[in-house]
Design a protein around this motif. Structure first.
Motif, PDB file in Angstrom:
ATOM      1  N   ILE A  96       0.813  -1.208   0.000  1.00  0.00           N
ATOM      2  CA  ILE A  96       0.000   0.000   0.000  1.00  0.00           C
ATOM      3  C   ILE A  96       0.855   1.269   0.000  1.00  0.00           C
ATOM      4  N   SER A  97       2.031   1.221   0.587  1.00  0.00           N
ATOM      5  CA  SER A  97       2.887   2.413   0.639  1.00  0.00           C
ATOM      6  C   SER A  97       3.525   2.727  -0.706  1.00  0.00           C
ATOM      7  N   HIS A  98       3.423   1.828  -1.681  1.00  0.00           N
ATOM      8  CA  HIS A  98       4.028   2.038  -3.000  1.00  0.00           C
ATOM      9  C   HIS A  98       3.085   2.749  -3.970  1.00  0.00           C
ATOM     10  N   PHE A  99       1.823   2.934  -3.596  1.00  0.00           N
ATOM     11  CA  PHE A  99       0.834   3.496  -4.506  1.00  0.00           C
ATOM     12  C   PHE A  99       0.870   5.022  -4.503  1.00  0.00           C
ATOM     13  N   ASP A 100       0.657   5.621  -5.690  1.00  0.00           N
ATOM     14  CA  ASP A 100       0.450   7.065  -5.775  1.00  0.00           C
ATOM     15  C   ASP A 100      -1.063   7.310  -5.784  1.00  0.00           C
ATOM     16  N   PRO A 101      -1.516   8.593  -5.803  1.00  0.00           N
ATOM     17  CA  PRO A 101      -2.964   8.842  -5.741  1.00  0.00           C
ATOM     18  C   PRO A 101      -3.765   8.141  -6.837  1.00  0.00           C
ATOM     19  N   GLN A 102      -3.292   8.187  -8.081  1.00  0.00           N
ATOM     20  CA  GLN A 102      -4.031   7.522  -9.152  1.00  0.00           C
ATOM     21  C   GLN A 102      -4.054   6.015  -8.941  1.00  0.00           C
ATOM     22  N   GLY A 103      -2.892   5.461  -8.598  1.00  0.00           N
ATOM     23  CA  GLY A 103      -2.809   4.027  -8.385  1.00  0.00           C
ATOM     24  C   GLY A 103      -3.712   3.562  -7.259  1.00  0.00           C
ATOM     25  N   LEU A 104      -3.872   4.374  -6.234  1.00  0.00           N
ATOM     26  CA  LEU A 104      -4.707   4.003  -5.101  1.00  0.00           C
ATOM     27  C   LEU A 104      -6.187   4.204  -5.400  1.00  0.00           C
ATOM     28  N   ILE A 125      -6.824   1.560   2.028  1.00  0.00           N
ATOM     29  CA  ILE A 125      -6.903   2.660   1.063  1.00  0.00           C
ATOM     30  C   ILE A 125      -7.328   3.938   1.759  1.00  0.00           C
ATOM     31  N   ALA A 126      -8.319   3.841   2.639  1.00  0.00           N
ATOM     32  CA  ALA A 126      -8.807   5.029   3.348  1.00  0.00           C
ATOM     33  C   ALA A 126      -7.689   5.689   4.149  1.00  0.00           C
ATOM     34  N   SER A 127      -6.936   4.883   4.881  1.00  0.00           N
ATOM     35  CA  SER A 127      -5.856   5.440   5.704  1.00  0.00           C
ATOM     36  C   SER A 127      -4.748   6.030   4.840  1.00  0.00           C
ATOM     37  N   ALA A 128      -4.374   5.315   3.772  1.00  0.00           N
ATOM     38  CA  ALA A 128      -3.289   5.795   2.912  1.00  0.00           C
ATOM     39  C   ALA A 128      -3.696   7.026   2.124  1.00  0.00           C
ATOM     40  N   SER A 129      -4.974   7.139   1.769  1.00  0.00           N
ATOM     41  CA  SER A 129      -5.414   8.255   0.933  1.00  0.00           C
ATOM     42  C   SER A 129      -5.351   9.589   1.667  1.00  0.00           C
ATOM     43  N   LEU A 130      -5.435   9.565   2.995  1.00  0.00           N
ATOM     44  CA  LEU A 130      -5.445  10.821   3.749  1.00  0.00           C
ATOM     45  C   LEU A 130      -4.185  11.640   3.513  1.00  0.00           C
ATOM     46  N   SER A 131      -3.055  10.966   3.394  1.00  0.00           N
ATOM     47  CA  SER A 131      -1.800  11.693   3.197  1.00  0.00           C
ATOM     48  C   SER A 131      -1.617  12.148   1.754  1.00  0.00           C
ATOM     49  N   MET A 132      -2.524  11.721   0.859  1.00  0.00           N
ATOM     50  CA  MET A 132      -2.398  12.041  -0.566  1.00  0.00           C
ATOM     51  C   MET A 132      -3.381  13.108  -1.029  1.00  0.00           C
ATOM     52  N   ILE A 133      -4.225  13.586  -0.134  1.00  0.00           N
ATOM     53  CA  ILE A 133      -5.277  14.522  -0.532  1.00  0.00           C
ATOM     54  C   ILE A 133      -4.705  15.723  -1.269  1.00  0.00           C
ATOM     55  N   GLY A 134      -3.603  16.254  -0.765  1.00  0.00           N
ATOM     56  CA  GLY A 134      -3.024  17.455  -1.374  1.00  0.00           C
ATOM     57  C   GLY A 134      -2.485  17.243  -2.765  1.00  0.00           C
ATOM     58  N   ASP A 135      -2.157  15.995  -3.115  1.00  0.00           N
ATOM     59  CA  ASP A 135      -1.583  15.701  -4.430  1.00  0.00           C
ATOM     60  C   ASP A 135      -2.589  15.095  -5.401  1.00  0.00           C
TER      61      ASP A 135
END
Length: 236
Positions: A96-104, A125-135
């Motif tokens: 899960i840590s290898h995914f970018d926003p599109q990939g996730l 996905i929910a937890s990982a997506s929080l850190s990607m909101i800005g991108d």
């Protein structure tokens, strides 16, 4: 497929030749062929069955992008192969840590589209997506929000930042996108009676969400105003 050329007789001939060799392909080849079939809307059942079996056998070799593209391709073609999706889910959680926003956002959308509930993956996905909101761009934010809602995740704490980032991203003067369905998906998620981040806890159905702080009225008003503005632009 990259050229958006669909020569069905040629593609069917290639499929017939490829199926016996599918177990010999590497992870990138499997993902590329799945993506190509989806891109030209070629729902070739026997080939997809072969791809799914080969992908499961090689699932540990698939990188994050290949996992993402394969999930997206099968969902786009509405081809429900549950063992493949379960394998993708397990491997995606491990990476899960290898995914970018599109990939996730792709597997989030894919599993919701195919109505395949895999809550460990959804939570990851929910937890990982929080850190990607800005991108994340507007499509990715819409995918996150809509899949959250469609799969009954009931996570206002996750949905709130996605919803609030969406108007700012979509209405950006240079990178914004005028895509009506994205606004519909986010509006659906934001207004759901079970998980909306804009309803006080006392107004949500009991037992479905935890005690969360009530989001400020100005934030809710800002989102509603942005939805109205976007609707007017789309209708022109």
């Amino acid at each position: 497929a990259t050229l958006n050329v669909c020569e069905k007789p040629l593609m069917h001939a290639m499929a017939a030749e490829a199926m016996p060799k599918s177990m010999q392909w590497d992870a990138q080849a499997l993902a590329n062929i799945a993506w190509s079939c989806a891109a030209i809307a070629m729902r070739h059942g026997p080939l997809l069955q072969s791809l799914a079996s080969a992908a499961i056998a090689n699932i540990s070799a698939l990188k994050s992008q290949e996992l993402s593209n394969t999930a997206w391709a099968f969902a786009t073609m509405e081809f429900r192969h549950w063992p493949l999706l379960d394998s993708i889910a397990a491997e995606s959680r491990a990476k899960i840590s290898h995914f970018d926003p599109q990939g996730l956002s792709n597997p989030a959308w894919a599993f919701a589209t195919l109505c395949r509930t895999n809550m460990p993956l959804r939570d990851a996905i929910a937890s990982a997506s929080l850190s990607m909101i800005g991108d994340a761009n507007s499509q990715e934010l819409a995918n996150f929000a809509w899949s959250n809602w469609a799969m009954l995740l009931r996570r206002p704490d996750v949905l709130r930042p996605e919803v609030e980032a969406f108007p700012r991203t979509s209405l950006h003067p240079t990178t914004g996108r005028l895509i009506g369905v994205e606004w519909v998906h986010v509006a659906d998620a934001a207004s759901d009676e079970h998980s909306s981040p804009y309803l006080p806890p006392s107004m949500r159905q009991e037992g479905l969400v935890g005690n969360l702080p009530v989001v400020s009225t100005p934030a809710a008003a800002t989102f509603r105003a942005a939805v109205a503005e976007r609707a007017l632009l789309i209708c022109k």
